[in-house]
Structure formats: structure tokens, C-alpha cells
Design a protein around this motif. Structure first.
Motif, short mmCIF file in Angstrom:
data_model
loop_
_atom_site.label_atom_id
_atom_site.label_comp_id
_atom_site.label_asym_id
_atom_site.label_seq_id
_atom_site.Cartn_x
_atom_site.Cartn_y
_atom_site.Cartn_z
N LEU A 6 -10.53 12.29 0.10
CA LEU A 6 -9.12 12.06 -0.97
C LEU A 6 -8.36 10.90 -0.36
O LEU A 6 -7.81 10.97 0.67
N PRO A 7 -8.53 9.67 -1.09
CA PRO A 7 -7.82 8.44 -0.62
C PRO A 7 -6.38 8.58 -0.29
O PRO A 7 -5.61 7.62 0.41
N ALA A 8 -5.57 9.43 -1.05
CA ALA A 8 -4.10 9.42 -1.03
C ALA A 8 -3.66 10.37 0.42
O ALA A 8 -2.44 10.31 0.63
N TYR A 9 -4.55 11.10 1.11
CA TYR A 9 -4.16 11.82 2.14
C TYR A 9 -4.74 11.42 3.40
O TYR A 9 -5.76 11.00 3.58
N ILE A 10 -4.01 11.85 4.38
CA ILE A 10 -4.16 11.56 5.81
C ILE A 10 -4.23 12.97 6.67
O ILE A 10 -3.21 13.73 6.37
N LEU A 11 -5.10 13.60 7.30
CA LEU A 11 -5.13 14.57 8.22
C LEU A 11 -4.32 14.38 9.58
O LEU A 11 -4.75 13.66 10.22
N VAL A 12 -3.18 15.05 9.74
CA VAL A 12 -2.42 14.97 10.72
C VAL A 12 -2.77 16.12 12.00
O VAL A 12 -2.39 15.92 13.04
N ALA A 13 -3.01 17.37 11.56
CA ALA A 13 -3.59 18.37 12.44
C ALA A 13 -4.35 19.39 11.68
O ALA A 13 -4.25 19.46 10.27
N ALA B 137 0.70 -1.34 -0.02
CA ALA B 137 0.10 -0.02 0.05
C ALA B 137 0.88 1.12 0.13
O ALA B 137 1.85 1.42 0.58
N PRO B 138 0.52 2.04 -0.89
CA PRO B 138 1.65 3.41 -0.97
C PRO B 138 1.30 4.32 0.46
O PRO B 138 0.10 4.32 1.11
N ARG B 139 2.22 4.91 0.70
CA ARG B 139 2.24 5.91 1.90
C ARG B 139 1.41 7.07 1.75
O ARG B 139 1.30 7.76 0.75
N LEU B 140 0.52 7.08 2.78
CA LEU B 140 -0.45 8.26 2.76
C LEU B 140 0.27 9.64 3.03
O LEU B 140 1.40 9.66 3.73
N ILE B 141 -0.11 10.60 2.11
CA ILE B 141 0.51 11.96 2.36
C ILE B 141 -0.22 12.71 3.28
O ILE B 141 -1.23 12.83 3.56
#
Length: 217
Positions: free
Chosen positions: A33-40, A7-11
Motif C-alpha cells: 500500500l503506497p500511502a502507508y509506512i510500517l513504523v512498528a 510528495a504526500p506524507r506517508l501514514i
């Protein structure tokens, strides 16, 4: 047999926006958006700066106008901690001097707040993947103004630009201080800096220097 995940790393994305309704929209939009993850997701540069190291964001979606430090000031400070952080500025501003300052700030992208979700996604994808993205309206505005407006945006800080605008409207130091919530002494300091940076010896020369660089009331 153990196999590594393919699995590709999420941005990793940080959102920096002081208006709650817009910040919530960004959060919900990003979740689609499946390629991204909210971190803050925070409302001020000071809050965001405290999280830069632990959040390890790849991209920050940042408003230009913020309480305290503005978006560009945050990006500069954040890159002292995380140099690889990429920045997409999202704003509703159309002042050519502000746009020139954004272009000179070495951020990777700019898009207007009235852009469609699809345009916003296109901008984020470009910035996250090592490219730059500046909206057509941004590029056209700076193209029309040319180097004159760029030079003012490059040499004056945001606060100095605010003081200059009020000076050109013939406000006194005291009136400017009252409007900006600063002391008269602070305004005098900014006014002296303006005179030095624009090579002006008096108010008339200041007006002329500003006009030559494309800025008039």
C-alpha cells in the motif's frame, strides 16, 4: 532553486498482533500500500506501549486478544501518550458482548480476520482518513442483540465477563480459578464486583440479571 517536495506524507502504521503468521501477513500486505509506512510491528501491548512515543504512529492495526493487556486496554493506555492515535481492531471474535465492548471503547474501526485484503484496505483507509469503519457483520450482530447485550459489554470488564460466563456454567470459585490460572481470592473479588454491577444478591439473581441483559449459557 530549492523546492519543497510535493510528495504526500506517508501514514505511519503500528501493527500489534501476537500470532506470528498473521503479523507477517499484515507486514507484507501493508508494504503493498503506497500511502502507508510500517513504523512498528510487535506481539504484545506492553511492547507496543513502550514504542508509542518514538514510533509516532498515526494508526494502530490491533488484535483484540493479546497476551497480557488486551487490544482495547492498549489503545486506552496508548492514547494517554499519543491522543491522536487512531485504532482499527482486527479480530476473529464473534461474541456479542466482546463486540459491544469494542463499540463502546471509542476505537475507529473493526474488521474480521477473515476479511479480504481489499476489505482490510478499505477499513484502514477509512480509519486513517478520519472516518470510522465497522464491518457489516459487526453492525448486524449488535443490531440483532440490541441494547441488552450492549449494556453488559459496557459495564463489565473482559475479565469479569469471563468469570460471569464460567459462573453461568455452574463452575465453583475454585474451578474458575483453576481454569483461568488465578487465585480463588481473585475470583471471589471478581464475583463480588459482578454482584454489585448487576445488582444481584445471590447466584439466582445473578443469572436472572445476566439473562435480562441478553447473556445466557
Amino acid at each position: 532553486m530549492n523546492m519543497e517536495s510535493s510528495a504526500p506524507r506517508l501514514i505511519r502504521v503500528m501493527i500489534l498482533e501476537d500470532q506470528g503468521m498473521i503479523r507477517t501477513f499484515f507486514e507484507r500486505w501493508l508494504a503493498t500500500l503506497p500511502a502507508y509506512i510500517l513504523v512498528a510491528s510487535v506481539r504484545s501491548g506492553e511492547e507496543a506501549l513502550a514504542l508509542v512515543e518514538s514510533a509516532r504512529a498515526d494508526v494502530v492495526l490491533v488484535d483484540y486478544q493479546l497476551p497480557g493487556m488486551d487490544g482495547l486496554e492498549f489503545v486506552r493506555a496508548a492514547r494517554q501518550i499519543r491522543p491522536q492515535l487512531r485504532a482499527l481492531v482486527v479480530s476473529s471474535l464473534v461474541d456479542v458482548l466482546v463486540l459491544a465492548r469494542i463499540r463502546e471503547a471509542a476505537v475507529e474501526g473493526y474488521v474480521e480476520k477473515d476479511a479480504t485484503p481489499e476489505q482490510l484496505a478499505e477499513a484502514l483507509d477509512a480509519v486513517a482518513n478520519g472516518q470510522s469503519y465497522f464491518s457489516s457483520a459487526f453492525r448486524e450482530t449488535l443490531k440483532q442483540e440490541g441494547a441488552k447485550a450492549e449494556s453488559v459489554g459496557k459495564i463489565l470488564s473482559r475479565r469479569e465477563q469471563q468469570v460471569l460466563r464460567l459462573l453461568l456454567e455452574r463452575n465453583s470459585n475454585r474451578e474458575i480459578a483453576d481454569k483461568m490460572g488465578l487465585s480463588a481470592r481473585t475470583i471471589e473479588f471478581h464475583r463480588a464486583n459482578l454482584m454489585t454491577k448487576l445488582d444481584a444478591k445471590n447466584y439466582t439473581e445473578l443469572v436472572t440479571a445476566a439473562a435480562l441483559r441478553g447473556w445466557t449459557v
